[in-house]
Enzyme design. Structure first.
Site, PDB file in Angstrom:
ATOM      1  N   SER A   1      92.501 -36.516 106.797  1.00  0.00           N
ATOM      2  CA  SER A   1      92.362 -35.727 105.583  1.00  0.00           C
ATOM      3  C   SER A   1      92.739 -36.554 104.346  1.00  0.00           C
ATOM      4  O   SER A   1      92.124 -37.589 104.089  1.00  0.00           O
ATOM      5  CB  SER A   1      93.208 -34.453 105.740  1.00  0.00           C
ATOM      6  OG  SER A   1      92.809 -33.506 104.821  1.00  0.00           O
TER       7      SER A   1
ATOM      8  N   ASP B   1      85.603 -27.122 110.231  1.00  0.00           N
ATOM      9  CA  ASP B   1      86.714 -27.510 109.344  1.00  0.00           C
ATOM     10  C   ASP B   1      86.689 -26.648 108.089  1.00  0.00           C
ATOM     11  O   ASP B   1      85.699 -26.633 107.351  1.00  0.00           O
ATOM     12  CB  ASP B   1      86.557 -28.994 108.974  1.00  0.00           C
ATOM     13  CG  ASP B   1      87.786 -29.548 108.296  1.00  0.00           C
ATOM     14  OD1 ASP B   1      88.347 -28.862 107.417  1.00  0.00           O
ATOM     15  OD2 ASP B   1      88.188 -30.675 108.634  1.00  0.00           O
TER      16      ASP B   1
ATOM     17  N   HIS C   1      90.191 -28.448 111.528  1.00  0.00           N
ATOM     18  CA  HIS C   1      90.872 -29.533 110.803  1.00  0.00           C
ATOM     19  C   HIS C   1      92.172 -29.975 111.487  1.00  0.00           C
ATOM     20  O   HIS C   1      92.830 -30.886 111.046  1.00  0.00           O
ATOM     21  CB  HIS C   1      91.186 -29.011 109.388  1.00  0.00           C
ATOM     22  CG  HIS C   1      91.544 -30.064 108.393  1.00  0.00           C
ATOM     23  ND1 HIS C   1      90.617 -30.934 107.857  1.00  0.00           N
ATOM     24  CD2 HIS C   1      92.729 -30.390 107.809  1.00  0.00           C
ATOM     25  CE1 HIS C   1      91.212 -31.740 106.998  1.00  0.00           C
ATOM     26  NE2 HIS C   1      92.500 -31.447 106.946  1.00  0.00           N
TER      27      HIS C   1
HETATM   28  N1  LIG Z   1      98.930 -24.351 104.507  1.00  0.00           N
HETATM   29  C1  LIG Z   1      99.206 -25.755 104.449  1.00  0.00           C
HETATM   30  C2  LIG Z   1      98.210 -26.456 105.356  1.00  0.00           C
HETATM   31  C3  LIG Z   1      98.151 -27.916 105.153  1.00  0.00           C
HETATM   32  C4  LIG Z   1      97.366 -28.628 106.228  1.00  0.00           C
HETATM   33  O1  LIG Z   1      96.496 -28.069 106.898  1.00  0.00           O
HETATM   34  N2  LIG Z   1      97.696 -29.882 106.391  1.00  0.00           N
HETATM   35  C5  LIG Z   1      97.005 -30.662 107.364  1.00  0.00           C
HETATM   36  C6  LIG Z   1      96.631 -31.979 106.739  1.00  0.00           C
HETATM   37  S1  LIG Z   1      95.461 -31.700 105.438  1.00  0.00           S
HETATM   38  C7  LIG Z   1      97.880 -30.903 108.565  1.00  0.00           C
HETATM   39  O2  LIG Z   1      97.567 -31.733 109.365  1.00  0.00           O
HETATM   40  N3  LIG Z   1      98.974 -30.191 108.695  1.00  0.00           N
HETATM   41  C8  LIG Z   1      99.879 -30.344 109.804  1.00  0.00           C
HETATM   42  C9  LIG Z   1      99.513 -29.533 110.985  1.00  0.00           C
HETATM   43  O3  LIG Z   1      98.445 -28.919 111.029  1.00  0.00           O
HETATM   44  O4  LIG Z   1     100.296 -29.530 111.930  1.00  0.00           O
HETATM   45  C10 LIG Z   1      99.118 -26.229 103.023  1.00  0.00           C
HETATM   46  O5  LIG Z   1      98.232 -25.774 102.276  1.00  0.00           O
HETATM   47  O6  LIG Z   1      99.932 -27.067 102.629  1.00  0.00           O
END
Ligand SMILES: N[C@@H](CCC(=O)N[C@@H](CS)C(=O)NCC(=O)O)C(=O)O
Length: 321
Positions: free
Chosen positions: A189, A266, A298
């Site tokens: 990402s 995604d 994602h």
């Molecule tokens: N709700 C969170 C979601 C963020 C998110 O999806 N982050 C992704 C990277 S873009 C991730 O890998 N998060 C860690 C996970 O899913 O364990 C936000 O908006 O900060």
């Protein structure tokens, strides 16, 4: 400069088997990370069961002040057991709201890093600075995008590009048995964007680059533009110098060896703008392997499902003579 603080290790019971400078910096150990259990049997890239044993594995987390960031940062390093001589190194960059632990704990990369004999470095995704701005989304979600900010107050600490490409590698080379001529980069990402711009802005530095659901064209993505405006002001030209899709047109250098996976489910697909990157590469004659996978989103189940392919990809170039 040597690493000054050693935070945790999943398998060590005492700090005694650490090199002296790390021993001094030892703080605590942590046995709670399940993905790091020793693997004694593993599958080859072709799916064949291998009996070869690589010995115990360990994820170690360190913390130290980095000059370029004016900040104390954590980073995790995974060193497979039984390495023979200096090993290739893969830098893995996480996405928004992640930390140096996210890939270590959720992606299952250890199995493949052990299989191929690759040291993995997983840095934190942004300096955890608080400027005291209420509800600041950049701070709350760690939106570094791995660029070097030029505008105040961000420019003091948000120099993630220099950190990833210069200061962190020099610390890794001084403290670990890595082959500095054999390094590659991967990201997810926002981290995928970091990986792509690092490869595009440093021809020949990384032997290969790969990304899971990378943010490809942030300067043309309304939801991300506000972040870039904080870092660069309204100057579109500067923004484009830090945008993977814009950098493609001017790339001159050796083959980049790019591998990308994106899930067709995604939820951030619109913002990632993979199609823009794909057509920029096509126009510039840059070969790229793009894989759009049905039924994947994602998250880290998606990432762990295709981790094998990514390590296989990197190993082809990291071990090439
Ligand atoms: N709700 C969170 C979601 C963020 C998110 O999806 N982050 C992704 C990277 S873009 C991730 O890998 N998060 C860690 C996970 O899913 O364990 C936000 O908006 O900060």
């Amino acid at each position: 400069m040597l690493v000054d603080t050693y935070l945790s290790n999943t398998l060590l019971k005492t700090p005694n088997d650490l090199p002296l400078p790390l021993k001094k910096a030892y703080i605590r150990f942590n046995t709670a990370i399940p993905s790091s259990a020793p693997v004694e049997r593993m599958f080859s890239a072709g799916g064949q069961l291998m009996e070869k044993r690589r010995g115990k594995m360990a994820d170690k987390t360190f913390e130290m002040t980095f000059t370029v960031l004016n900040f104390r940062m954590k980073f995790a390093v995974y060193v497979p057991g039984n390495l023979e001589g200096p090993a290739p190194v893969l830098y893995i960059l996480g996405g928004m709201s992640c930390s140096e632990q996210t890939f270590i704990q959720k992606s299952g990369f250890q199995r493949w890093a052990a299989h191929y004999g690759i040291i993995v470095v997983s840095p934190d995704v942004c300096p955890r600075v608080t400027f005291g701005v209420e509800k600041n989304e950049i701070e709350a979600k760690c939106l570094s995008f791995y660029v070097n900010a030029v505008k105040k107050p961000w420019n003091r600490n948000y120099q993630m590009y220099s950190y990833i490409n210069e200061e962190l590698p020099s610390i890794i080379q001084e403290n670990f048995n890595v082959n500095k001529d054999r390094q590659s980069i991967m990201g997810h990402s926002m981290g995928g964007h970091g990986a792509l711009i690092s490869a595009l802005k440093n021809p020949g530095k990384f032997r290969s680059v790969s990304a899971f659901a990378p943010a490809c064209n942030p300067s043309k993505t309304p939801d991300i533009q506000f972040v870039l405006k904080c870092y660069f002001g309204d100057d579109t030209k500067t923004m484009e110098e830090w945008d993977a899709t814009c950098l493609v047109a001017d790339y001159k250098g050796p083959e980049l060896n790019i591998l990308i996976h994106q899930g067709n489910n995604d939820k951030y697909k619109e913002q990632l703008k993979l199609e823009n990157f794909e057509s920029a590469c096509e126009k510039a004659g840059i070969p790229i392997s793009i894989n759009k996978e049905d039924g994947y989103d994602h998250g880290f189940y998606f990432i762990s499902s295709f981790m094998e392919q990514h390590f296989h990809h990197h190993s082809k170039f990291l071990f090439d003579s």
